[in-house]
Scaffold this motif. Structure first.
Motif, PDB file in Angstrom:
ATOM      1  N   VAL A 395      14.561 -12.759 -36.746  1.00 32.50           N
ATOM      2  CA  VAL A 395      13.956 -12.582 -35.422  1.00 32.50           C
ATOM      3  C   VAL A 395      12.459 -12.348 -35.597  1.00 32.50           C
ATOM      4  O   VAL A 395      12.041 -11.424 -36.290  1.00 32.50           O
ATOM      5  N   ASP A 396      11.680 -13.219 -34.980  1.00 37.94           N
ATOM      6  CA  ASP A 396      10.227 -13.077 -35.003  1.00 37.94           C
ATOM      7  C   ASP A 396       9.698 -12.473 -33.708  1.00 37.94           C
ATOM      8  O   ASP A 396       8.690 -11.768 -33.718  1.00 37.94           O
ATOM      9  N   TYR A 397      10.377 -12.756 -32.605  1.00 40.26           N
ATOM     10  CA  TYR A 397       9.951 -12.250 -31.305  1.00 40.26           C
ATOM     11  C   TYR A 397      11.107 -11.464 -30.681  1.00 40.26           C
ATOM     12  O   TYR A 397      12.104 -12.041 -30.248  1.00 40.26           O
ATOM     13  N   PRO A 398      11.019 -10.155 -30.665  1.00 40.75           N
ATOM     14  CA  PRO A 398      12.137  -9.340 -30.184  1.00 40.75           C
ATOM     15  C   PRO A 398      12.308  -9.439 -28.677  1.00 40.75           C
ATOM     16  O   PRO A 398      11.395  -9.863 -27.960  1.00 40.75           O
ATOM     17  N   LYS A 399      13.457  -9.044 -28.198  1.00 35.18           N
ATOM     18  CA  LYS A 399      13.699  -8.986 -26.766  1.00 35.18           C
ATOM     19  C   LYS A 399      12.664  -8.076 -26.121  1.00 35.18           C
ATOM     20  O   LYS A 399      12.395  -6.982 -26.611  1.00 35.18           O
ATOM     21  N   GLY A 400      12.080  -8.556 -25.016  1.00 31.77           N
ATOM     22  CA  GLY A 400      11.036  -7.802 -24.345  1.00 31.77           C
ATOM     23  C   GLY A 400       9.636  -8.263 -24.689  1.00 31.77           C
ATOM     24  O   GLY A 400       8.670  -7.826 -24.066  1.00 31.77           O
ATOM     25  N   SER A 401       9.518  -9.151 -25.681  1.00 31.77           N
ATOM     26  CA  SER A 401       8.207  -9.678 -26.056  1.00 31.77           C
ATOM     27  C   SER A 401       7.771 -10.751 -25.070  1.00 31.77           C
ATOM     28  O   SER A 401       8.546 -11.205 -24.225  1.00 31.77           O
ATOM     29  N   ASN A 407      13.302 -10.069 -17.925  1.00 27.56           N
ATOM     30  CA  ASN A 407      12.966 -10.526 -16.583  1.00 27.56           C
ATOM     31  C   ASN A 407      12.959  -9.354 -15.603  1.00 27.56           C
ATOM     32  O   ASN A 407      13.265  -8.216 -15.968  1.00 27.56           O
ATOM     33  N   ASP A 408      12.604  -9.635 -14.358  1.00 25.75           N
ATOM     34  CA  ASP A 408      12.486  -8.565 -13.373  1.00 25.75           C
ATOM     35  C   ASP A 408      13.809  -7.833 -13.164  1.00 25.75           C
ATOM     36  O   ASP A 408      13.835  -6.606 -12.996  1.00 25.75           O
ATOM     37  N   ALA A 409      14.901  -8.576 -13.175  1.00 26.37           N
ATOM     38  CA  ALA A 409      16.211  -7.951 -12.983  1.00 26.37           C
ATOM     39  C   ALA A 409      16.547  -7.026 -14.145  1.00 26.37           C
ATOM     40  O   ALA A 409      17.111  -5.935 -13.949  1.00 26.37           O
ATOM     41  N   GLU A 410      16.206  -7.439 -15.357  1.00 24.69           N
ATOM     42  CA  GLU A 410      16.473  -6.596 -16.528  1.00 24.69           C
ATOM     43  C   GLU A 410      15.604  -5.341 -16.512  1.00 24.69           C
ATOM     44  O   GLU A 410      16.071  -4.248 -16.861  1.00 24.69           O
ATOM     45  N   LEU A 411      14.356  -5.484 -16.095  1.00 21.36           N
ATOM     46  CA  LEU A 411      13.495  -4.310 -15.998  1.00 21.36           C
ATOM     47  C   LEU A 411      13.995  -3.342 -14.929  1.00 21.36           C
ATOM     48  O   LEU A 411      13.972  -2.126 -15.118  1.00 21.36           O
ATOM     49  N   ARG A 412      14.466  -3.896 -13.815  1.00 20.98           N
ATOM     50  CA  ARG A 412      14.984  -3.032 -12.758  1.00 20.98           C
ATOM     51  C   ARG A 412      16.264  -2.328 -13.225  1.00 20.98           C
ATOM     52  O   ARG A 412      16.474  -1.141 -12.920  1.00 20.98           O
ATOM     53  N   ALA A 413      17.111  -3.029 -13.954  1.00 18.21           N
ATOM     54  CA  ALA A 413      18.328  -2.401 -14.477  1.00 18.21           C
ATOM     55  C   ALA A 413      17.972  -1.261 -15.434  1.00 18.21           C
ATOM     56  O   ALA A 413      18.604  -0.194 -15.420  1.00 18.21           O
ATOM     57  N   LYS A 414      16.962  -1.481 -16.269  1.00 16.08           N
ATOM     58  CA  LYS A 414      16.495  -0.423 -17.171  1.00 16.08           C
ATOM     59  C   LYS A 414      15.989   0.762 -16.364  1.00 16.08           C
ATOM     60  O   LYS A 414      16.349   1.923 -16.635  1.00 16.08           O
ATOM     61  N   PHE A 415      15.164   0.499 -15.354  1.00 15.41           N
ATOM     62  CA  PHE A 415      14.628   1.553 -14.498  1.00 15.41           C
ATOM     63  C   PHE A 415      15.746   2.350 -13.837  1.00 15.41           C
ATOM     64  O   PHE A 415      15.753   3.587 -13.861  1.00 15.41           O
ATOM     65  N   ASP A 416      16.703   1.651 -13.260  1.00 16.56           N
ATOM     66  CA  ASP A 416      17.817   2.337 -12.583  1.00 16.56           C
ATOM     67  C   ASP A 416      18.603   3.210 -13.559  1.00 16.56           C
ATOM     68  O   ASP A 416      19.016   4.328 -13.219  1.00 16.56           O
ATOM     69  N   SER A 417      18.819   2.696 -14.763  1.00 14.12           N
ATOM     70  CA  SER A 417      19.603   3.462 -15.741  1.00 14.12           C
ATOM     71  C   SER A 417      18.908   4.751 -16.141  1.00 14.12           C
ATOM     72  O   SER A 417      19.559   5.725 -16.527  1.00 14.12           O
ATOM     73  N   LEU A 418      17.589   4.782 -16.029  1.00 14.79           N
ATOM     74  CA  LEU A 418      16.818   5.967 -16.407  1.00 14.79           C
ATOM     75  C   LEU A 418      16.623   6.937 -15.243  1.00 14.79           C
ATOM     76  O   LEU A 418      16.583   8.155 -15.440  1.00 14.79           O
ATOM     77  N   VAL A 419      16.498   6.409 -14.036  1.00 16.38           N
ATOM     78  CA  VAL A 419      16.134   7.233 -12.877  1.00 16.38           C
ATOM     79  C   VAL A 419      17.347   7.760 -12.124  1.00 16.38           C
ATOM     80  O   VAL A 419      17.367   8.920 -11.689  1.00 16.38           O
TER      81      VAL A 419
END
Length: 460
Positions: A395-401, A407-419
């Motif tokens: 792997v040269d470019y990790p997930k999130g690079s 994507n926006d949905a993945e970022l929102r899912a991350k946000f929801d899981s934390l908040v």
């Protein structure tokens, strides 16, 4: 300041003129979106981090100093002076190892810059548009300095997030407070007087979490005292004893000012795993092997991990004693990724660290150097089974690079899981909606009130 009339202007003078001229209309749509995506991510990570040991201690310290209640302590019900809110929120946002990263995995934009910008925005009841401009200026300043100083800065043992972040936080606060060009030059000089932060931070202690706190606080201090008339050195970057001479053996001062007449491109990467970014490539290798081959973990005899020389000698501790150590342990992270299929904050719980199978897998990791790997964070992992079968992933470019983005949905899912576990679904939705429409927020205090249990937005 008209730079065409001042060919001998110092670097700080050129930067001050550039950032003073920056306004909302000069931010393109791509920049606005990038800054808003990072704002959502920062707030989610800070809420979660506020509930950790480092976050709670930082919040308690901020309150212990007294002073005017100018800005919110994220995730708590109290307010503190802007400097101390910036300090505590920066530590909270760095306490679960899920904060953003630059493309070279050298520093985190948001803990120093966003914490300073939000605290000063509350102090002056600024608008969402003002906030975006402040964030843009601070992030640009921080990355320009990192490009000018690295990799020598890192290789000499300095942590880029606090060293360069002090200047980013200063410019963010200076922009928010409306400093003149001359005042901004002084603020940059005073930022240099406070810059610091060492890479001697790995281990069982909380020290790594601390580093962004002083950077954010010191940025607010530099901008505030400069506005009151305290002057600072205009040669803070290129001077004989300036930042570049003091912190690096090799540097590129031209990178601080090149392209000032062009729109700045914000290449911000995000973290799906709760550990140091240079480890993410190794986790992605482990997850790929797990998905593709589903190896019997009990039959893995060796795990060969080839790393680029830039990061090969970091993160090697195979026997972490606390989650702080585990989050900077490549062997443990690979083991838990193979075992659980993920590497979130729960995977780094102290109770997991002594599990025999995870200990065995971590001990099986052998880290070697491969200079042919294309990127500083590149990893090539080979799991060798008892029967000699080899499973390999690179792997040269990790997930999130930038090349492999969340994507926006993945970022929102991350946000929801934390908040959501801290503030609940309704509050999480309100925060996300406010961030998405931050340009139309008349007072940033409305947003920040949503980050505190029991508080409501001022406009509600």
């Amino acid at each position: 300041m008209n730079l065409s009339l001042a060919p001998s202007a110092t670097i700080a003078e050129q930067l001050a003129a550039h950032f003073q001229a920056l306004d909302y209309d000069s931010l393109g749509n791509a920049s606005r979106k990038a800054l808003k995506r990072l704002l959502l991510d920062y707030l989610g990570v800070a809420v979660s981090g506020s509930q950790t040991g480092p976050g709670r201690v930082a919040g308690a310290y901020a309150l212990s100093t007294g002073g005017r209640p100018e800005a919110a302590l994220i995730g708590g019900s109290s307010r503190a002076p802007a400097e101390m809110a910036a300090f505590a929120n920066a530590i909270s946002s760095h306490s679960v190892e899920l904060d953003d990263i630059d493309v070279l995995a050298l520093f985190h934009f948001s803990p120093p810059v966003y914490s300073a910008a939000l605290a000063t925005a509350e102090q002056r009841s600024a608008s969402g548009k003002d906030l975006l401009v402040s964030l843009a200026a601070g992030c640009e300043m921080m990355e320009r300095l990192s490009k000018a100083a690295n990799s020598s800065l890192r290789d000499r043992g300095y942590h880029t997030t606090p060293t360069c972040g002090t200047f980013g936080a200063t410019i963010a606060a200076a922009k928010m407070l409306g400093l003149s060009a001359d005042e901004t030059v002084s603020a940059l000089g005073l930022a240099g007087a406070q810059a610091g932060g060492l890479m001697e931070m790995y281990g069982p202690s909380m020290q790594k979490r601390f580093n962004p706190g002083p950077a954010s606080r010191n940025g607010v201090t530099a901008a505030t005292i400069a506005q009151l008339g305290f002057t600072g050195a205009a040669t803070i970057f290129e001077g004989e004893r300036g930042f570049l001479a003091a912190f690096t053996d090799e540097n590129f001062p031209e990178r601080l000012t090149e392209g000032l007449d062009q729109a700045y491109q914000f290449d911000i990467e995000f973290k799906p795993y709760s550990c140091a970014r240079p480890i993410h490539n190794a986790i992605d290798c482990a997850l790929e092997i797990r998905k593709r081959h589903a190896p019997d973990l009990k039959k893995i005899s060796r795990i060969l991990m080839e790393r680029h020389p830039d990061w090969a000698h970091y993160h090697q501790n195979a026997k972490p004693l606390t989650y702080h150590e585990a989050q900077v342990s490549l062997p443990y992270s690979v083991a838990v990724a193979l075992s659980d299929g993920q590497a979130l904050f729960a995977q780094y719980d102290n109770a997991r660290l002594t599990q025999p199978e995870l200990r065995r897998l971590a001990a099986a990791v052998e880290i070697t150097v491969d200079e042919t790997l294309p990127r500083g964070v590149s990893c090539r992992m080979t799991a060798i089974m008892e029967d000699g079968t080899r499973h390999t992933a690179q792997v040269d470019y990790p997930k999130g690079s930038i090349q492999n983005p969340m994507n926006d949905a993945e970022l929102r899912a991350k946000f929801d899981s934390l908040v959501i576990p801290v503030l609940g679904q309704e509050r999480a939705t309100a925060i996300a909606d406010c961030v998405a429409d931050i340009e139309h927020c008349g007072n940033v205090r409305d947003l920040m009130a949503l980050l505190q249990p029991g508080q409501e937005g001022l406009a509600a």
